[in-house]
Write an enzyme that holds these catalytic residues in place. Structure first.
Site, PDB file in Angstrom:
ATOM      1  N   ARG A 228       6.025  -1.690  -1.996  1.00 46.50           N
ATOM      2  CA  ARG A 228       5.772  -2.373  -0.722  1.00 46.50           C
ATOM      3  C   ARG A 228       5.259  -3.794  -0.908  1.00 46.50           C
ATOM      4  O   ARG A 228       4.985  -4.476   0.056  1.00 46.50           O
ATOM      5  CB  ARG A 228       4.707  -1.598   0.080  1.00 46.50           C
ATOM      6  CG  ARG A 228       5.095  -0.183   0.394  1.00 46.50           C
ATOM      7  CD  ARG A 228       3.939   0.556   1.010  1.00 46.50           C
ATOM      8  NE  ARG A 228       2.873   0.738   0.045  1.00 46.50           N
ATOM      9  CZ  ARG A 228       1.590   0.507   0.266  1.00 46.50           C
ATOM     10  NH1 ARG A 228       1.196   0.082   1.436  1.00 46.50           N
ATOM     11  NH2 ARG A 228       0.687   0.709  -0.664  1.00 46.50           N
ATOM     12  N   HIS A 229       5.037  -4.198  -2.156  1.00 48.35           N
ATOM     13  CA  HIS A 229       4.456  -5.521  -2.398  1.00 48.35           C
ATOM     14  C   HIS A 229       5.408  -6.466  -3.104  1.00 48.35           C
ATOM     15  O   HIS A 229       6.096  -6.085  -4.048  1.00 48.35           O
ATOM     16  CB  HIS A 229       3.186  -5.397  -3.242  1.00 48.35           C
ATOM     17  CG  HIS A 229       2.029  -4.846  -2.485  1.00 48.35           C
ATOM     18  ND1 HIS A 229       1.753  -3.504  -2.442  1.00 48.35           N
ATOM     19  CD2 HIS A 229       1.099  -5.452  -1.717  1.00 48.35           C
ATOM     20  CE1 HIS A 229       0.687  -3.303  -1.680  1.00 48.35           C
ATOM     21  NE2 HIS A 229       0.271  -4.473  -1.224  1.00 48.35           N
ATOM     22  N   GLU A 361       1.613  -0.686   6.374  1.00 46.34           N
ATOM     23  CA  GLU A 361       1.208  -1.722   7.339  1.00 46.34           C
ATOM     24  C   GLU A 361       2.322  -2.760   7.441  1.00 46.34           C
ATOM     25  O   GLU A 361       2.880  -3.165   6.434  1.00 46.34           O
ATOM     26  CB  GLU A 361      -0.073  -2.369   6.808  1.00 46.34           C
ATOM     27  CG  GLU A 361      -0.536  -3.549   7.619  1.00 46.34           C
ATOM     28  CD  GLU A 361      -1.496  -4.431   6.819  1.00 46.34           C
ATOM     29  OE1 GLU A 361      -2.426  -3.899   6.195  1.00 46.34           O
ATOM     30  OE2 GLU A 361      -1.286  -5.660   6.814  1.00 46.34           O
ATOM     31  N   SER A 364      -0.763  -7.769  10.610  1.00 41.81           N
ATOM     32  CA  SER A 364      -2.165  -7.746  11.024  1.00 41.81           C
ATOM     33  C   SER A 364      -2.476  -9.034  11.758  1.00 41.81           C
ATOM     34  O   SER A 364      -1.811 -10.050  11.563  1.00 41.81           O
ATOM     35  CB  SER A 364      -3.092  -7.508   9.840  1.00 41.81           C
ATOM     36  OG  SER A 364      -2.998  -8.557   8.947  1.00 41.81           O
TER      37      SER A 364
END
Ligand code: AMO
Length: 438
Positions: A228-229, A361, A364
């Protein structure tokens, strides 16, 4: 090798219809397959829109042309001029009986990996030859969806009155904490690649532009090597003046729904090809308080103490319970950046939020602190020196309206929409812990 000369493509493969029957057309693409059945040879030429069969019956084409076709290697670049014939047996329902073939670029053999047929190549090999990988239509489909997602973002925000801005990517200070910065040399000074347009988009709130957005790269020197990074990612950022956290959460959920609706409408073929399970979320999305979120995790035997960030297993456990996109609100101020507005004067909660996909996520944001004294206080609480932020704080000295915004990871969103489990699948040339080339 032939020269292209005056030849130009008249049709993509997908553009042929019954109206083209017996017409002369010029197609251009890559040799996908070559089959010689003795007496008749078939070339399948692939372009951006699909494949088209070139049929060379010995009885209808010259020996010269048959010879030329049989000397081709797979994945060579050709242009074919010939007559369209409707034929149910051909893929797409049409074939072309060629009059001339131009070989513009002969491909070397063997290929780094096969493009046609069953491809069973590991991701790293594919990424090393990404140009070749993209010749597979299921891979190209991901990037066609990506294009539609970013187009929809622009459509939605422009319609809502947002103005697109571009902010510097070479900067002197950190915004999202100092540990994951990439240092660069900037003449005789040290500088960094920017982690987020945060400070600049907030400064624009003092400019009177009111509603701004940016789609641009962010750089994070995060050491972890996960699915995910990325170390370089595209962030979709907005900032809106005279708005609070609830206002921008509404913009975010409506934008996500608009994007998914648009992609489902405009990318039917692509979504089918990649077997995407994307569904439009039901609005309004659930607003889960941080306290409730950690309770769910704790009930599922994943320990999270109040004041801790959510671990990946905690995010997964909560996501399983909720099952759709959801917001987490009412975060403790201590684990949110200095610029997040406290909920009330004496509260240890903030007006920060995260937008979650069931598995990770994706965004944000927060209502921001616009009072300069409180902002300096929050910086000091988080171990930052306000003197390092003079250029930013200046914008708060001469009339700064209340404002709020968010940052949305483009690759995380595209991963969700295309149902990919590895973020590297949705960016052309991923930058991760090991990969800097190509
Ligand atoms: P944050 O650091 O949470 O917030 O980043 C916002 C979103 O960007 C994406 N993202 C990443 N995607 C892939 N790889 C990474 N290494 C990576 N890091 C972040 C995520 C994340 O949710 N300035 C705030 C935003 C704001 O308040 O406006 C910020 O950068 O999807």
């Amino acid at each position: 090798m032939n020269k292209m000369g005056e030849w130009r493509r008249s049709h993509y493969s997908g553009q042929l219809s019954s109206e083209n029957q017996d017409e002369e057309v010029t197609i251009a693409g890559w040799v996908h397959e070559i089959r010689d059945l003795g007496g008749v040879m078939f070339l399948v030429v692939r372009d951006r829109e699909g494949e088209i069969q070139i049929t060379l019956p010995d009885s209808k084409v010259s020996d010269n042309l048959s010879q030329k076709a049989s000397n081709l290697n797979k994945e060579s670049v050709v242009m074919v001029r010939g007559i369209v014939k409707e034929d149910e047996r051909a893929p797409g329902g049409f074939e072309i009986i060629p009059e001339q073939i131009k070989v513009l670029s002969q491909a070397k053999t063997p290929l780094p990996f096969e493009v046609s047929g069953n491809v069973n190549t590991d991701l790293s090999t594919r990424l090393n030859s990404r140009f070749l990988d993209l010749r597979r239509s299921e891979i190209a489909s991901i990037f066609k969806v990506r294009n539609t997602v970013l187009t929809k973002v622009r459509e939605f925000l422009e319609t809502d009155g947002f103005i697109e801005i571009n902010t510097p990517k070479m900067v002197a200070t950190a915004t999202e904490g100092g540990t994951d910065l990439f240092p660069i040399s900037y003449f005789e000074r040290e500088a960094f690649l920017n982690q987020s347009p945060q400070l600049f988009k907030q400064m624009m709130m003092s400019s009177g532009l009111d509603k701004v957005y940016e789609i641009g790269p962010i750089f994070r020197a995060e050491e972890h090597d996960t699915h995910r990074h990325l170390n370089e990612s595209i962030s979709i950022d907005i900032e809106s003046a005279f708005a609070d956290h609830n206002d921008v959460m509404e913009i975010l959920e409506e934008m996500i729904a608009y994007i998914i609706e648009g992609v489902k409408k405009e990318c039917k073929k692509e979504l089918k090809e990649i077997d995407s399970k994307v569904e439009e979320p039901e609005l309004p999305l659930k607003r889960l308080r941080y306290e409730e979120a950690i309770e769910i995790a704790n009930q599922k035997d994943i320990d999270v103490l109040w004041g801790e960030d959510l671990s990946t297993p905690a995010e997964k456990a909560i996501g399983e319970e909720i099952g759709d996109y959801y917001f987490i609100v009412d975060w403790p101020s201590e684990i949110k950046p200095f610029y997040a507005q406290p909920k009330d004067e004496n509260s240890d909660l903030s007006k920060a939020f995260d937008l979650m996909h069931p598995e990770f996520e994706i965004s944000s944001g927060a209502q921001r602190v616009h009072n300069i004294e409180l902002l300096k206080e929050r910086m000091i609480q988080q171990g930052l020196d306000p003197n390092d932020f003079d250029f930013y704080l200046d914008a708060f000295e001469y009339g700064m309206p209340p404002h709020a915004g968010w940052g949305l990871g483009a690759e995380r969103l595209i991963m969700a929409i295309t149902s990919q489990s590895n973020i590297r699948e949705v960016i052309l040339f991923p930058r991760d812990r090991k990969r800097l080339i190509p």
